[in-house]
Every structure is written in C-alpha cells, then in structure tokens.
Write a protein that holds these residues in place. Structure first.
Motif, PDB file in Angstrom:
ATOM      1  N   UNK A 135       0.843  -1.089  -0.055  1.00 41.05           N
ATOM      2  CA  UNK A 135       0.201   0.073  -0.135  1.00 41.05           C
ATOM      3  C   UNK A 135       0.968   1.295  -0.041  1.00 41.05           C
ATOM      4  N   UNK A 138       2.425   1.749  -3.441  1.00 36.80           N
ATOM      5  CA  UNK A 138       1.242   2.102  -4.311  1.00 36.80           C
ATOM      6  C   UNK A 138       0.849   3.729  -4.095  1.00 36.80           C
ATOM      7  N   UNK A 139       0.603   4.158  -2.777  1.00 36.70           N
ATOM      8  CA  UNK A 139       0.245   5.326  -2.622  1.00 36.70           C
ATOM      9  C   UNK A 139       1.410   6.608  -3.051  1.00 36.70           C
ATOM     10  N   UNK A 142       1.444   7.269  -6.762  1.00 34.04           N
ATOM     11  CA  UNK A 142       0.295   8.321  -7.252  1.00 34.04           C
ATOM     12  C   UNK A 142       0.432   9.691  -6.528  1.00 34.04           C
ATOM     13  N   UNK A 144       1.552  13.317  -5.732  1.00 31.37           N
ATOM     14  CA  UNK A 144       2.100  14.616  -6.426  1.00 31.37           C
ATOM     15  C   UNK A 144       2.307  15.719  -5.361  1.00 31.37           C
ATOM     16  N   UNK A 157      -3.281  10.880  -6.798  1.00 34.57           N
ATOM     17  CA  UNK A 157      -3.827  10.157  -7.929  1.00 34.57           C
ATOM     18  C   UNK A 157      -4.104  11.033  -9.268  1.00 34.57           C
TER      19      UNK A 157
END
Lengths: 350, 293
Positions: A135, A138-139, A142, A144, A157
């Motif tokens: 996790x 993954x986070x 995405x 920014x 995301x």
C-alpha cells in the motif's frame, strides 16, 4: 569483561576493520568502480537487515513489509533534503536533517501500522505487513507534491499543474528527481555502527528483556505484569525507524528515486529477510555478514553472466538445507572439529 | 451495464485467484508452510502450454493436459528435494528455501525461454455470449474460467470428503503425529497435496494467461501473491474459504480499478484485506483457534 560486551565489541571491531581495509583498497586503487558502487547499497541492506532482525529475532514476529518503511524513509528524507538544499549548504548537516526526518516518519508509520497489526499472530501478521508495504509503495506512486510561489501543492492520483519555475518534490510514478548525492561509504558505516549501538543497548536493557519474554511466552510475560502492547510496539517502531534510516541512505545514493516493485516492493522485503535468516535469526553480526556476502555474490559471479542468478538461487537453497535440515545438523555435530577436539558438553560427557 | 460487465470480469479473475489459492491453502493446511514458489509453478505451466500449443501446434486440450503433468511432477520434485529435508526445521527456514526455489524457477525460465514477453494464445475457443441486445457481452474465457473453477471446487470437496486419501489429508492437517500413529503415510500424503496443488496451478495459469496474454518469467509472482492474500482473506486452510476469498478479491480489484483509481487498485485490495483481518483475525471462514495456557 562480560561475554555479551565482548561479543558486541567484536561486531563493532569487525565493521571498523572491514571499513579500514576497504578504504585501503580504494586508496591503493585495488577496487574496481563497480565494487565501489556496491558499497553504499551494502551498508543500506545491512542497516535494514539489522532493523528487521530486531523484529524477527527479538520480537519474534515475521515482517515482510520492511521495504515499505525503507520507502517512507527514502521519500521523506529526499523531500526534505530537496526542500532545504538551498538554505542548508553543509552536506553533512543536510543529510543529518534528512536522516532525522526520514527516520521519524518511518517510526511514525511503524507505530501507526503496529497498533492494528500487532494484534494478529504468525502468518496473518506477516501477510498484513506485506499488504502495508504494498500500500505504501502504491500510494507513493500516485502522490504528487510540488512547490511554487503559491505555496505547496498536493494531489493524490490526479496529476497537478505547478508554475514553470516551481519545484517538483514528488512527481507521481516519476518519483523524486535530482537528489543531491549525500551518501557515502563512511556515512553508511557510521550509520551501521549507530544502529548496532541502538539495537545492542535495547536488547540488553530492561525493555529488551521484556520484548524477549513476550517472544518466548506471551501469556507468562503478561501474567508477570509486562505490558504486551507497549513493548511490542516499541520493538516494531524501532525496527521500522532503523529501516527508514536505511532508506534515507539509499535515496541519497541515487539521483532519482522511484517506488518500483524492484526496489521497494515485497521482493526487497524478502531479500532483506533472506539476509536475516541466512545470517542467523537474532544475530546482528550475522545479518551484516550475510547482507555483504549476498550482495557481493552476484557481482563475483558476473563472469558467468546469465547463469549467475541461477547459481545464486541454488547456493541459497543449498545453504538453507545445510544450515537447517535436522539430518545435516546431526552430521555437522558428528564431524565438526569442535566436537572432536573441543570441550565436551555435559550431555556428551555422560 | 458496464457495472455488470466489470462484475463478470471480476468474478472471472477471482475464479483464477481461487484456483491458485487452493494450492496455497492445501499446502498450508498440511505442511504449515507458505509455498512461495507456487506462483512460479503457474508460470512454468503457462510456458509448457505456450511451447507445445503455439510452437508445436498441439491441440489445446492435449497441451493443457501436458502442462498439468509437468507441474504435478515439478511440485512433487520440489517437495522431495527442497522441503522434505526441512520438515522439522523452523517455519522461517522453510519459507526462505521456498523463496530460493522461486528464484530458481524464475531464472531457469529466463535462461530457457528468454526474457522477452511472449504473447499467449488463448486456449479457450468458446464464443462470447451477447445479452440484452449486445449491450452486455460475456467473454468466452470468463464462462470457461468460472465453470472450471466450480468443477474443481466440487471435485476437490468430494475428493476430500469421500476418498481415503482425502480423509488422510484432513487427518494429517489436523494432527500429524496422531495421523502417523493411525497408520497414515505422512510423506505420501504431503506429496499428494503438492501434486494436486501444482496440477491446479497449471490450470489456473492457463486460464490467467488466456485472459491476460503476456507471458514472462515473472508472470506468476503477482497472481501468486494475490492468490495467497485471497487464501488468507477467506481463512487459510479452508477450501470454501479459498473460493470466497478469491472471488471477493477479484471483484474488489476489478471494481476498484474501474470506479476508484486504476493505479490504486492493488492498494484497495490490500486495504480491504487488512480491515477483514482486523475484524476477523483468522479470515472470513477461518477456524477460531483458542489458546491453551
């Protein structure tokens, strides 16, 4: 001198001696640039392995998510050093600030994740740590974060727009670019020594003995009044913090850091776990030796090109069978030099 | 309609996870070990089908049967060489050995078949079904996958409940020593479990690659991890749990990808897993283990 103290001093001495030998080799020009490039990763893996060994060997809980903590340390450390690179010009000071932030962030993550995770047992705990590691990766992929004259911009995301002269801190899957190169072999070795100092002091303290009591028998530990949650969380958080420190070192050795499955995925967690188990569960010295040897092995086998990873895997299986198989244990006991010439144990003397 | 078609895709993917999860769950139930190499057995099965069907032109069913035989043999050999000597060692040692086997299989495949991505031809020749005047299409692969999954589940449940070998497997997973005292051949039973699990892995691999047709030496590892998650999700050691866990995981993954964020779908899957485990620490259908003092 107490036996444990002597044992610790041997480990510290070993690290320092290896450091001096490597420096000598570099100074006399006997070390290829390829090998020199491996020095900092070796330190990184040793540090994370020390952290994981605290969790696996002393807390007795299998974690396959330590790459996640490394990832947190790497990214938060790199963001800070990027933000402050203009205001703080001293490289060492900048690294220390990044290290402090990275370690604290990883410790915070370890603490927050530890609260729910440590309620579980055994393989369930292992799979949840794996899930958390994935996790986190993954986070970050995405996430920014940018900074310009308007201030900070955050987004999850959806890519965001920032001004032309703005500064990208984390650009989604592209990660963090143009990181100042702050890591060096010397800093790595100093970090190894500091982590060793921390874990040795912890396991020989009152808290360390409480942690080991929980590992050996949770119910009896609880019945003598040990606060299970507190000590479990303490060990897990420190373990995560050390992994985070390794991550900071890792990030500042690269110009661009991205969260890919190869560097912060479960593959990395498993690789670190291999170091811990092969080096000996509960032995910090073993973790460092295994991390160094297993990082070197593929490079030493480079002459065999395509076959090197195959040989690596065969060596790994063979070493595990040799070390752990009950039959091999009997074989080694019967044929070891210590058994023939050394002192007989009480059981054998009977 | 797009929701329905996503749901169907999810169930189809979930069925593949369920078949792989069966291998994990059976091996875990009996040998109490996480067989990390299971995902790579899947990959070997896919290559077996690819080499025979696409290269040699064998009929699909024959090459699937060949893959099942290859994987069954492979599973038994791995168990004999790598896991059997460690039967009484710590679980962690077995885990690391399994990781070594996984590396070994990946790198052997890399040497034999090369690193390039092979495009897998679907073995399923069933035409898609169009419903509601063409608004909803059910792909042929999805129909076959779900059907195969259900057949396997029923067959396996019957095998465990009705045959002597199945009962022996149950007994060994309950208490190894007591089973041995009753005259059950422990080594044979464990071998059989690995054989069944690996054979199923071949079928799962073929179905997975028929839906996602790119084959590399690393194809097996992510579905392997997901399927293991599915096994834990449903309660490890339980056959219906593997089915339930697999299908839920597949549906959550596909729906998460379609409606929340395509990049975060893995994170969503793992987050749901964590929530389930926090509420039910042994999975949805797992047995509650009481502690003895």
């Amino acid at each position: 001198m107490k036996k444990t103290t002597r044992d610790h001093l041997i480990t510290f001495g070993l690290v320092v001696v290896v450091y001096l030998i490597v420096q000598l080799l570099i100074a006399t020009g006997n070390m290829s640039s390829l090998m020199q490039g491996l020095l900092v990763p070796m330190c990184t893996y040793s540090i994370v392995a020390i952290g994981l060994n605290l969790c696996v060997g002393y807390l007795g809980e299998l974690s396959i998510g330590h790459a996640g903590f490394m990832c947190v340390g790497a990214f938060s450390g790199a963001v800070v050093s990027k933000l402050l690179s203009e205001t703080v010009t001293n490289g060492i000071l900048l690294f220390v600030i990044a290290l402090a932030v990275g370690t604290l962030m990883a410790a915070l993550c370890g603490f927050l994740i530890g609260i729910p995770v440590l309620r579980l047992r055994g393989d369930y705990l292992a799979i949840v740590t794996l899930a958390f590691g994935e996790i986190i990766k993954n986070i970050i992929n995405v996430l920014y974060i940018g900074k310009d004259s308007q201030g900070f911009h955050f987004s999850l995301s959806n890519p965001i727009e920032i001004e032309e002269e703005g500064l990208w801190l984390i650009n989604g899957a592209k990660g963090i670019a143009k990181i100042t190169h702050l890591s060096s072999f010397t800093i790595g070795v100093v970090l190894i020594l500091i982590s060793l100092f921390v874990v040795y002091n912890l396991v020989n303290s009152r808290s360390g003995r409480a942690i080991m009591a929980i590992r050996d028998n949770r119910i009896s530990a609880e019945s003598v009044g040990i606060n299970i949650t507190k000590y479990k969380l303490m060990a897990f958080t420190i373990s995560a913090a050390i992994a985070g420190a390794g991550g900071v070192l890792y990030a500042h050795n690269l110009s661009t850091v991205t969260a890919t499955p190869a560097n912060f995925g479960y593959n990395m967690s498993i690789m670190i776990l291999v170091f811990v188990v092969l080096g000996g569960i509960g032995s910090f010295r073993g973790s460092i030796i295994a991390a160094v040897l297993l990082t070197l092995l593929p490079e030493l086998l480079r002459g065999l090109s395509d076959y090197r990873m195959l040989i690596y895997s065969i060596v790994l299986i063979a070493m595990m069978l040799f070390n752990w198989s009950p039959r091999m244990k009997d074989f080694r006991a019967a044929h070891s030099l210590k058994g023939r010439f050394g002192k007989k144990t009480a059981k054998e003397a009977e | 309609m797009s929701f329905l078609s996503n749901l169907i895709n999810g169930i189809s993917l979930g069925s593949v996870y369920a078949i792989i999860a069966l291998g994990y769950t059976m091996v875990y139930g009996i040998a109490k070990m996480l067989n990390f190499a299971h995902g790579d057995v899947i990959m070997i099965g896919c290559y077996a089908v690819f080499m025979t069907m696409s290269r040699q032109g064998w009929p699909p069913l024959l090459s699937v049967a060949f893959a099942v035989v290859v994987c069954t043999a492979l599973g038994m050999i791995i168990e004999k060489i790598a896991y059997k000597p460690l039967r009484r060692a710590t679980p962690l040692a077995v885990l690391i050995t399994a990781i070594g086997v996984s590396y070994f299989l990946q790198n052997s495949a890399l040497l034999i078949f090369g690193a390039d991505t092979k495009s897998f031809t679907s073995v399923v020749a069933v035409p898609p079904i169009k419903l509601a005047g063409g608004a909803l299409t059910i792909p042929g692969t999805a129909i076959v996958t779900v059907a195969v999954c259900l057949v396997i589940m029923v067959a396996l449940t019957l095998f465990i409940k009705k045959t002597k070998a199945g009962q022996a497997m149950l007994a060994v997973s309950e208490d190894k020593d007591a089973a041995q005292l009753m005259g059950i051949n422990i080594n044979g039973t464990i071998s059989l479990t690995f054989a069944i699990g690996s054979g199923l892995a071949a079928i799962a691999g073929v179905l997975f690659c028929s839906t996602y047709p790119s084959l590399t030496p690393y194809t097996g590892s992510m579905p392997g991890i997901k399927a293991f998650t599915a096994a834990v999700f449903g309660g490890i050691g339980s056959v219906p749990g593997a089915l339930l866990g697999g299908i839920l995981l597949g549906v959550i993954e596909i729906l998460g990808r379609a409606y929340i964020s395509s990049q975060l779908s893995d994170a969503i899957v793992f987050a749901v897993l964590i929530i389930v485990l926090l509420v039910k620490p042994t999975g949805i259908l797992g047995k509650k283990v009481s502690e003895k003092v």
